[in-house]
Design a protein around this motif. Structure first.
Motif, PDB file in Angstrom:
ATOM      1  N   THR A  97       2.814 -22.658   1.144  1.00 47.52           N
ATOM      2  CA  THR A  97       3.538 -22.800  -0.037  1.00 47.52           C
ATOM      3  C   THR A  97       4.642 -22.163  -0.034  1.00 47.52           C
ATOM      4  O   THR A  97       6.033 -22.703  -0.642  1.00 47.52           O
ATOM      5  CB  THR A  97       2.789 -22.806  -1.257  1.00 47.52           C
ATOM      6  N   LYS A  98       4.993 -20.744   0.228  1.00 50.70           N
ATOM      7  CA  LYS A  98       6.070 -19.931   0.325  1.00 50.70           C
ATOM      8  C   LYS A  98       6.880 -20.522   1.260  1.00 50.70           C
ATOM      9  O   LYS A  98       8.209 -20.210   1.018  1.00 50.70           O
ATOM     10  CB  LYS A  98       5.468 -18.606   0.554  1.00 50.70           C
ATOM     11  N   HIS A  99       6.407 -21.147   2.200  1.00 53.27           N
ATOM     12  CA  HIS A  99       7.392 -21.554   3.409  1.00 53.27           C
ATOM     13  C   HIS A  99       7.719 -22.861   3.457  1.00 53.27           C
ATOM     14  O   HIS A  99       8.858 -23.347   4.126  1.00 53.27           O
ATOM     15  CB  HIS A  99       7.016 -20.902   4.782  1.00 53.27           C
ATOM     16  N   ASP A 100       7.041 -23.830   2.860  1.00 49.25           N
ATOM     17  CA  ASP A 100       7.255 -25.416   3.039  1.00 49.25           C
ATOM     18  C   ASP A 100       6.968 -25.850   1.500  1.00 49.25           C
ATOM     19  O   ASP A 100       6.079 -25.886   0.856  1.00 49.25           O
ATOM     20  CB  ASP A 100       6.118 -25.774   3.973  1.00 49.25           C
ATOM     21  N   SER A 101       7.998 -26.749   1.271  1.00 47.33           N
ATOM     22  CA  SER A 101       7.805 -27.661   0.105  1.00 47.33           C
ATOM     23  C   SER A 101       6.802 -28.445  -0.326  1.00 47.33           C
ATOM     24  O   SER A 101       6.546 -28.662  -1.245  1.00 47.33           O
ATOM     25  CB  SER A 101       9.274 -28.325  -0.103  1.00 47.33           C
ATOM     26  N   ARG A 102       6.112 -28.649   0.862  1.00 52.32           N
ATOM     27  CA  ARG A 102       5.008 -29.525   0.536  1.00 52.32           C
ATOM     28  C   ARG A 102       3.990 -28.972   0.109  1.00 52.32           C
ATOM     29  O   ARG A 102       2.926 -29.285  -0.210  1.00 52.32           O
ATOM     30  CB  ARG A 102       4.494 -30.372   1.885  1.00 52.32           C
ATOM     31  N   GLY A 103       3.868 -27.567   0.054  1.00 48.96           N
ATOM     32  CA  GLY A 103       2.788 -26.637  -0.277  1.00 48.96           C
ATOM     33  C   GLY A 103       1.464 -27.051   0.261  1.00 48.96           C
ATOM     34  O   GLY A 103       1.430 -27.158   1.673  1.00 48.96           O
ATOM     35  N   ALA A 104       0.368 -26.718  -0.360  1.00 50.06           N
ATOM     36  CA  ALA A 104      -0.792 -26.850   0.181  1.00 50.06           C
ATOM     37  C   ALA A 104      -1.232 -28.396   0.764  1.00 50.06           C
ATOM     38  O   ALA A 104      -2.262 -28.508   1.547  1.00 50.06           O
ATOM     39  CB  ALA A 104      -1.997 -26.629  -0.926  1.00 50.06           C
ATOM     40  N   SER A 105      -0.512 -29.426   0.307  1.00 52.76           N
ATOM     41  CA  SER A 105      -0.692 -30.702   0.998  1.00 52.76           C
ATOM     42  C   SER A 105      -0.273 -30.839   2.614  1.00 52.76           C
ATOM     43  O   SER A 105      -0.624 -31.655   3.045  1.00 52.76           O
ATOM     44  CB  SER A 105       0.211 -31.693   0.194  1.00 52.76           C
ATOM     45  N   ALA A 106       0.530 -29.860   2.941  1.00 49.34           N
ATOM     46  CA  ALA A 106       0.855 -29.491   4.546  1.00 49.34           C
ATOM     47  C   ALA A 106      -0.411 -29.300   5.052  1.00 49.34           C
ATOM     48  O   ALA A 106      -0.397 -29.359   6.388  1.00 49.34           O
ATOM     49  CB  ALA A 106       1.941 -28.907   4.612  1.00 49.34           C
ATOM     50  N   VAL A 107      -1.580 -28.731   4.402  1.00 51.36           N
ATOM     51  CA  VAL A 107      -2.505 -28.103   5.080  1.00 51.36           C
ATOM     52  C   VAL A 107      -3.749 -28.991   5.316  1.00 51.36           C
ATOM     53  O   VAL A 107      -3.970 -29.928   4.173  1.00 51.36           O
ATOM     54  CB  VAL A 107      -3.143 -26.793   4.378  1.00 51.36           C
ATOM     55  N   GLY A 108      -4.205 -29.366   6.473  1.00 49.10           N
ATOM     56  CA  GLY A 108      -5.308 -30.444   6.537  1.00 49.10           C
ATOM     57  C   GLY A 108      -6.713 -29.501   7.490  1.00 49.10           C
ATOM     58  O   GLY A 108      -6.337 -28.242   7.440  1.00 49.10           O
ATOM     59  N   ASN A 109      -7.486 -30.297   7.665  1.00 50.95           N
ATOM     60  CA  ASN A 109      -8.665 -29.707   8.157  1.00 50.95           C
ATOM     61  C   ASN A 109      -9.295 -30.565   9.397  1.00 50.95           C
ATOM     62  O   ASN A 109      -8.807 -31.866   9.470  1.00 50.95           O
ATOM     63  CB  ASN A 109     -10.138 -29.855   7.391  1.00 50.95           C
ATOM     64  N   ILE A 110      -9.580 -30.062  10.521  1.00 47.34           N
ATOM     65  CA  ILE A 110     -10.079 -30.566  11.696  1.00 47.34           C
ATOM     66  C   ILE A 110     -11.473 -30.366  11.928  1.00 47.34           C
ATOM     67  O   ILE A 110     -11.852 -29.015  11.946  1.00 47.34           O
ATOM     68  CB  ILE A 110      -9.199 -30.190  12.819  1.00 47.34           C
ATOM     69  N   GLU A 111     -12.355 -31.357  12.256  1.00 46.07           N
ATOM     70  CA  GLU A 111     -13.732 -30.839  12.659  1.00 46.07           C
ATOM     71  C   GLU A 111     -13.703 -29.957  13.813  1.00 46.07           C
ATOM     72  O   GLU A 111     -13.076 -29.982  14.638  1.00 46.07           O
ATOM     73  CB  GLU A 111     -14.647 -32.119  13.110  1.00 46.07           C
TER      74      GLU A 111
END
Length: 147
Positions: A97-111
């Motif tokens: 969130t500090k570095h990208d305007s999308r914040g936490a929505s830029a983070v996903g999960n992979i099995e």
């Protein structure tokens, strides 16, 4: 030494970040990650003595995340049945969130096993001494735009 470059980034890691192109991925691996077996086709950079959060923060000061994918940051999902907490994920989301305007929505999960397969195609795998479990993070580099 250089001005504006986080001290935690070694000359070797800076070189790798410069070599990476748009859409190339890197893995910042926790201390349990099988770096050598997953990184047979990757550049392996050792950052022993450091944890993932400080490496992640430093890297994101130097490279943008890919804007052409929904999740340019991916975490390894906890295996069903594993009873572990992953508070470090909140730390990662704060850093992103500090570095990208999308914040936490830029983070996903992979099995987990899919994460391993993706890691085998990464340009670089960074080995850390991170003790938190399920603390691996995969980044996809974006385009550097001169302003």
């Amino acid at each position: 030494m250089l001005l504006g470059v986080p001290e935690i980034l070694s000359p070797e890691l800076l070189k790798v970040l410069c070599e990476m192109g748009h859409s190339d991925r890197l893995v910042i691996a926790d201390g349990n990650f099988p770096v050598e077996s997953m990184g047979k086709n990757a550049v392996i950079v050792r950052c022993d003595g450091h944890g993932v959060p400080e490496i992640l923060d430093a890297i994101l000061t130097m490279i943008p995340l890919d804007t052409y994918v929904d999740h340019p940051v991916n975490l390894m999902e906890v295996m069903p049945g594993d009873q572990v907490a992953t508070p470090i994920w909140d730390t990662y989301k704060e850093i992103v969130t500090k570095h990208d305007s999308r914040g936490a929505s830029a983070v996903g999960n992979i099995e987990r096993f899919a994460f391993y397969e993706e890691a085998k195609t990464a340009y670089c795998i960074i080995a850390t001494s991170e003790k938190a479990v399920y603390a691996n993070v995969m980044l996809q580099k974006g385009v550097v735009i001169n302003k």
